[in-house]
Design a protein around this motif. Structure first.
Motif, PDB file in Angstrom:
ATOM      1  N   SER A   1     -54.458 -43.151 -42.267  1.00 56.03           N
ATOM      2  CA  SER A   1     -53.437 -42.122 -42.053  1.00 56.03           C
ATOM      3  C   SER A   1     -52.879 -41.643 -43.379  1.00 56.03           C
ATOM      4  O   SER A   1     -52.972 -42.338 -44.399  1.00 56.03           O
TER       5      SER A   1
ATOM      6  N   ARG B   1     -54.675 -49.409 -41.958  1.00 53.84           N
ATOM      7  CA  ARG B   1     -54.148 -50.487 -41.112  1.00 53.84           C
ATOM      8  C   ARG B   1     -55.282 -51.075 -40.281  1.00 53.84           C
ATOM      9  O   ARG B   1     -56.039 -50.343 -39.638  1.00 53.84           O
ATOM     10  N   SER B   2     -55.388 -52.385 -40.286  1.00 56.80           N
ATOM     11  CA  SER B   2     -56.433 -53.029 -39.496  1.00 56.80           C
ATOM     12  C   SER B   2     -56.091 -52.946 -38.017  1.00 56.80           C
ATOM     13  O   SER B   2     -54.925 -53.063 -37.621  1.00 56.80           O
ATOM     14  N   SER B   3     -57.103 -52.705 -37.195  1.00 54.73           N
ATOM     15  CA  SER B   3     -56.895 -52.681 -35.747  1.00 54.73           C
ATOM     16  C   SER B   3     -57.555 -53.865 -35.054  1.00 54.73           C
ATOM     17  O   SER B   3     -57.098 -54.294 -33.999  1.00 54.73           O
TER      18      SER B   3
ATOM     19  N   ALA C   1     -52.409 -58.928 -39.455  1.00 54.72           N
ATOM     20  CA  ALA C   1     -52.641 -57.485 -39.526  1.00 54.72           C
ATOM     21  C   ALA C   1     -52.540 -57.016 -40.975  1.00 54.72           C
ATOM     22  O   ALA C   1     -51.571 -57.332 -41.670  1.00 54.72           O
ATOM     23  N   THR C   2     -53.537 -56.283 -41.414  1.00 57.62           N
ATOM     24  CA  THR C   2     -53.607 -55.817 -42.802  1.00 57.62           C
ATOM     25  C   THR C   2     -53.066 -54.398 -42.920  1.00 57.62           C
ATOM     26  O   THR C   2     -53.385 -53.539 -42.103  1.00 57.62           O
ATOM     27  N   HIS C   3     -52.260 -54.173 -43.952  1.00 54.16           N
ATOM     28  CA  HIS C   3     -51.726 -52.837 -44.226  1.00 54.16           C
ATOM     29  C   HIS C   3     -51.870 -52.572 -45.725  1.00 54.16           C
ATOM     30  O   HIS C   3     -51.326 -53.314 -46.549  1.00 54.16           O
TER      31      HIS C   3
ATOM     32  N   HIS D   1     -52.759 -44.592 -46.176  1.00 54.48           N
ATOM     33  CA  HIS D   1     -52.517 -45.877 -45.527  1.00 54.48           C
ATOM     34  C   HIS D   1     -53.761 -46.333 -44.764  1.00 54.48           C
ATOM     35  O   HIS D   1     -54.425 -45.525 -44.104  1.00 54.48           O
TER      36      HIS D   1
ATOM     37  N   LEU E   1     -60.543 -50.175 -39.365  1.00 57.96           N
ATOM     38  CA  LEU E   1     -59.363 -49.653 -40.044  1.00 57.96           C
ATOM     39  C   LEU E   1     -58.945 -48.319 -39.454  1.00 57.96           C
ATOM     40  O   LEU E   1     -59.787 -47.452 -39.198  1.00 57.96           O
ATOM     41  N   ASP E   2     -57.659 -48.161 -39.267  1.00 58.07           N
ATOM     42  CA  ASP E   2     -57.080 -46.857 -38.950  1.00 58.07           C
ATOM     43  C   ASP E   2     -56.560 -46.258 -40.252  1.00 58.07           C
ATOM     44  O   ASP E   2     -55.868 -46.938 -41.022  1.00 58.07           O
TER      45      ASP E   2
END
Length: 201
Positions: free
Chosen positions: A130, A139-141, A162-164, A137, A127-128
């Motif tokens: 932010s 976000r899957s990388s 892609a997960t957010h 937030h 996960l990223d």
């Protein structure tokens, strides 16, 4: 074993860009004896036909995806830690009408400076993290399968998308939780959003 505040560490100096209420919410760690519990209602729980298939196929690794759809679905989110184990356990329980409670458990933790969320069978995603407009937030990388200390990256096409995830403070102790999954070819496979508040001790 101490449990590091992975989210705060990942954000670094950007931690202070979060809304103060979001900072307070994530600037503490639960324990087995004192879990953090959130109650709420999901305005919408959606999965596409392809999403439903992903949910059915992944039952063998612990129900990480809900195959059910609905509106105004009561939900409980319980955060705990476990002695001798790293990370924070997130247990989400959906109360769909006329169905058994549907439970999803995952672990958010740090591994060599990377944040990840693990489900059953060694599967997970990096996960990223932010801070944007005061919101938190994720976000899957990359999705992966972990075997011992080895991580096998999974092709993007083999994932539900892609997960957010967005955590947005609404004031008065409430916050909105939104998760979406978007596949390159299958488009939107999952979408959930709802409003939550912390259960008093």
């Amino acid at each position: 074993m101490q449990h590091q505040n992975t989210i705060k560490w990942q954000l670094g100096k950007n931690w202070h860009q979060l809304h103060p209420n979001v900072q307070r919410r994530f600037n503490r760690l639960p324990t087995e004896q004192q879990p953090i519990i959130y109650d709420g209602v999901m305005d919408e729980v959606y999965c596409s036909g392809a999403g439903w298939l992903f949910a059915v196929l992944t039952k063998v690794i612990g129900n990480p995806l809900s195959p059910h759809r609905g509106q105004h679905i009561p939900m409980e989110v319980r955060l705990t830690t476990r002695p001798g184990q790293s990370g924070v356990y997130w247990q989400r329980t959906y109360f769909f009408p006329d169905k058994k409670p549907f439970q999803v458990t995952s672990i958010k933790k740090d591994d060599a400076g990377r944040m990840m969320e693990m489900v059953g069978g060694g599967f997970g995603m990096f996960l990223d993290v932010s801070a944007e407009d005061g919101e938190l937030h994720f976000r899957s990388s990359r999705y992966f399968w972990k075997f011992n200390r080895w991580y096998l990256p999974l092709p993007h096409w083999l994932s539900p998308g892609a997960t957010h995830v967005i955590h947005q403070d609404l004031g008065n102790g409430d916050f909105r939780f939104t998760i979406s999954m978007d596949h390159r070819w299958l488009k939107r496979t999952f979408y959930q959003t709802g409003v939550f508040h912390e259960r008093p001790n």
